[in-house]
Design an enzyme around this catalytic site. Structure first.
Site, mmCIF file in Angstrom:
data_model
loop_
_atom_site.group_PDB
_atom_site.id
_atom_site.type_symbol
_atom_site.label_atom_id
_atom_site.label_comp_id
_atom_site.label_asym_id
_atom_site.label_seq_id
_atom_site.Cartn_x
_atom_site.Cartn_y
_atom_site.Cartn_z
ATOM 1 N N HIS A 114 0.924 -1.217 -0.044
ATOM 2 C CA HIS A 114 -0.174 -0.103 -0.061
ATOM 3 C C HIS A 114 0.938 1.329 0.021
ATOM 4 O O HIS A 114 0.748 1.931 -1.002
ATOM 5 C CB HIS A 114 -0.971 -0.003 1.164
ATOM 6 C CG HIS A 114 -1.935 -1.311 1.216
ATOM 7 N ND1 HIS A 114 -2.582 -1.680 0.015
ATOM 8 C CD2 HIS A 114 -2.152 -2.286 2.149
ATOM 9 C CE1 HIS A 114 -3.205 -2.960 0.663
ATOM 10 N NE2 HIS A 114 -3.028 -2.982 1.856
ATOM 11 N N ASP A 133 -4.539 -8.642 -3.508
ATOM 12 C CA ASP A 133 -5.011 -8.389 -2.331
ATOM 13 C C ASP A 133 -6.358 -9.226 -1.829
ATOM 14 O O ASP A 133 -6.145 -10.168 -1.647
ATOM 15 C CB ASP A 133 -4.865 -6.801 -1.888
ATOM 16 C CG ASP A 133 -5.001 -6.466 -0.426
ATOM 17 O OD1 ASP A 133 -5.293 -7.413 0.288
ATOM 18 O OD2 ASP A 133 -4.905 -5.424 -0.113
HETATM 19 C C1 NGQ Z 1 -5.502 -7.684 6.167
HETATM 20 N N1 NGQ Z 1 -6.190 -6.002 4.341
HETATM 21 O O1 NGQ Z 1 -4.883 -7.997 6.974
HETATM 22 O O2 NGQ Z 1 -6.291 -8.512 5.360
HETATM 23 C C2 NGQ Z 1 -5.653 -6.128 5.871
HETATM 24 C C3 NGQ Z 1 -6.959 -5.587 6.679
HETATM 25 C C4 NGQ Z 1 -5.636 -4.680 8.644
HETATM 26 C C5 NGQ Z 1 -5.666 -4.887 3.965
HETATM 27 N N2 NGQ Z 1 -5.033 -3.817 4.569
HETATM 28 C C6 NGQ Z 1 -6.618 -5.552 8.165
HETATM 29 N N3 NGQ Z 1 -5.960 -4.312 2.477
HETATM 30 O O3 NGQ Z 1 -4.809 -4.175 7.930
HETATM 31 O O4 NGQ Z 1 -5.888 -4.607 9.735
HETATM 32 ZN ZN ZN Z 2 -2.946 -7.020 2.711
#
Ligand code: NGQ
Ligand code: ZN
Length: 446
Positions: free
Chosen positions: A261, A312
């Site tokens: 990101h 993702d």
């Molecule tokens: C994840 N996903 O770990 O799946 C994360 C969300 C977070 C993205 N950041 C959860 N797109 O960052 O705490």
């Molecule tokens: Zn992720």
């Protein structure tokens, strides 16, 4: 021996008609005379960021629950969904996803894997059971895998304990290093094991340093960073610096690092990442879906930064859509056109393709992203008979591929010299889809 059946091969310098390759028995490329056919062949696309289990919830978090819906409310939905997964369902979902990735032209996937334990947080009898489910799915489909076991220790920058739903993600550093060590023994030409820190939120500084000190020198290191403004603010409040600024100041960030990101950056951070040699993994469609913000692509290209794309959360499984929307986001933000170009090419599609392929080797730890002697024999052949390509000169083929809509123009896919997609269809797609349907019926019924 499999010969790349193409007259035109995509290389870092653009199309070449005078190059040809065969795959040797170990799945590597050997130079040969170019072939007489008229097809276009491109290196397989590396997918820099995947949470495989989230594929099964694509489209199921799109109802408003609250006018303040955000990344953080989506995350609660995602946690509820994650709590239902088992090693068998992860296997079924990942196999379906990986077959779809191959059909779309992704030939290597970096699996950012944190769903380690049973729902109550206790390790499975085999503590690597979930990792093994992912490895099995990769083997079954023939996709090249970079498995990134994730260290996840706390529920926020203040070091609070994991919430009930986060418990199955957690490790202490010792158990985590044991997991890594065991998995590294399983490495092969098709499997590399790197390391991931979930985020600065989830990994205290001392733990990060302890793991870094114990890591083998060749392991890629991935981390989620600066995706949300709230996260940037908390980092400033508790660590006295913005996330990327903190990381650059407290770790030796170098080409082994992949910053996932890296959405919210100051000009100094843009410059800092570019100079470090780290790669940014931009997940365009997920970042759009979650309302993250737009990556400052033009400034980053000017700074000479390395980048690639990842699917993702898999609300889309298409490198074409990731790349196209990466450019469109910049157009919408600046009200200009044709933004991602570089001195080598005025073509946006070629610049995007070149950028994302160039990230392959550092991000995945595999020799992918370029068709050259000794590299992995992973390539895709475009469907030059498709109407979208009618009358198109080779110089326009990449732009036509990326900017002509959603019909998949990938006809054949080879990984390690083995054909896994023919006529746009993965060779075991039906069996994998049948198991996936049964799995989803159960998952979605309780
Ligand atoms: C994840 N996903 O770990 O799946 C994360 C969300 C977070 C993205 N950041 C959860 N797109 O960052 O705490
Ligand atoms: Zn992720």
């Amino acid at each position: 021996m499999t010969t790349i059946d193409a007259a035109m091969l995509w290389t870092p310098a653009g199309w070449r008609a005078d190059a040809g390759f065969t795959a040797d028995v170990s799945g590597r490329l050997r130079a040969t005379a170019s072939s007489a056919s008229k097809h276009w062949a491109v290196p397989g696309i590396p997918n820099l960021h995947s949470h495989a289990f989230q594929r099964a919830m694509a489209g199921l978090a799109e109802r408003q629950t609250n006018p303040e819906d955000s990344f953080w409310t989506w995350r609660e939905t995602m946690y509820r969904f994650a709590s239902r997964m088992t090693p068998d369902s992860v296997h079924a979902v990942a196999a379906q996803l990986y077959a779809e990735m191959l059909e779309a032209g992704y030939t290597t996937v970096c699996e950012f894997h944190y769903l380690h334990h049973a729902p109550d947080g206790r390790p499975y009898a085999d503590p690597a059971a979930m990792s093994h489910a992912l490895i099995a799915a990769a083997q079954e489909t023939g996709i090249r895998l970079t498995l990134l076991p994730v260290l996840y220790m706390s529920g926020g920058f203040d070091g609070r304990a994991l919430s009930e739903r986060q418990r199955r993600f957690g490790h202490d550093t010792e158990a985590f290093l044991r997991l890594l060590d065991g998995l590294r023994r399983e490495e092969s030409d098709m499997l590399r094991v790197g390391c991931a820190f979930h985020s600065l939120r989830a990994v205290p500084a001392e733990a990060m340093h302890a793991v870094l000190a114990a890591l083998p020198a060749d392991a890629p290191i991935h981390i989620h960073i600066a995706e949300q403004i709230g996260e940037v603010q908390d980092c400033i409040a508790l660590r006295g610096a913005r996330p990327v600024e903190w990381l650059l100041g407290h770790a030796e960030v170098d080409p082994r690092w992949i910053l996932v990101h890296a959405t919210h950056l100051t000009p100094a951070e843009v410059q800092g990442i570019a100079t470090s040699g780290a790669t940014v993994a931009i997940c365009t469609t997920t970042e759009g879906n979650l309302g993250d913000g737009l990556f400052p692509l033009r400034d980053y290209l000017d700074a000479g930064g390395a980048w690639g794309v990842g699917s993702d959360s898999h609300i889309s499984v298409s490198p074409v859509e990731e790349l196209r929307w990466l450019e469109y986001g910049q157009r919408l933000m600046t009200r200009h056109r044709n933004i991602a170009v570089q001195p080598e090419s005025s073509s946006v599609g070629e610049t995007l393709l070149r950028g994302t392929l160039a990230s392959g080797e550092n991000a995945t730890g595999h020799a992918v992203g370029v068709l050259r002697e000794g590299a992995c024999a992973d390539w895709i052949t475009l469907d030059d008979e498709a109407p979208q390509f009618a009358g198109v000169h080779t110089d326009d083929a990449i732009d036509r591929w990326i900017f002509s809509g959603n019909r998949n123009l990938v006809r054949e896919v080879h990984v390690a010299g083995r054909r896994v997609v023919a006529d746009g269809r993965h060779h075991v797609r039906d069996a994998i889809a049948t198991r996936y349907r049964d799995t989803l019926k159960t998952l979605l019924s309780d």
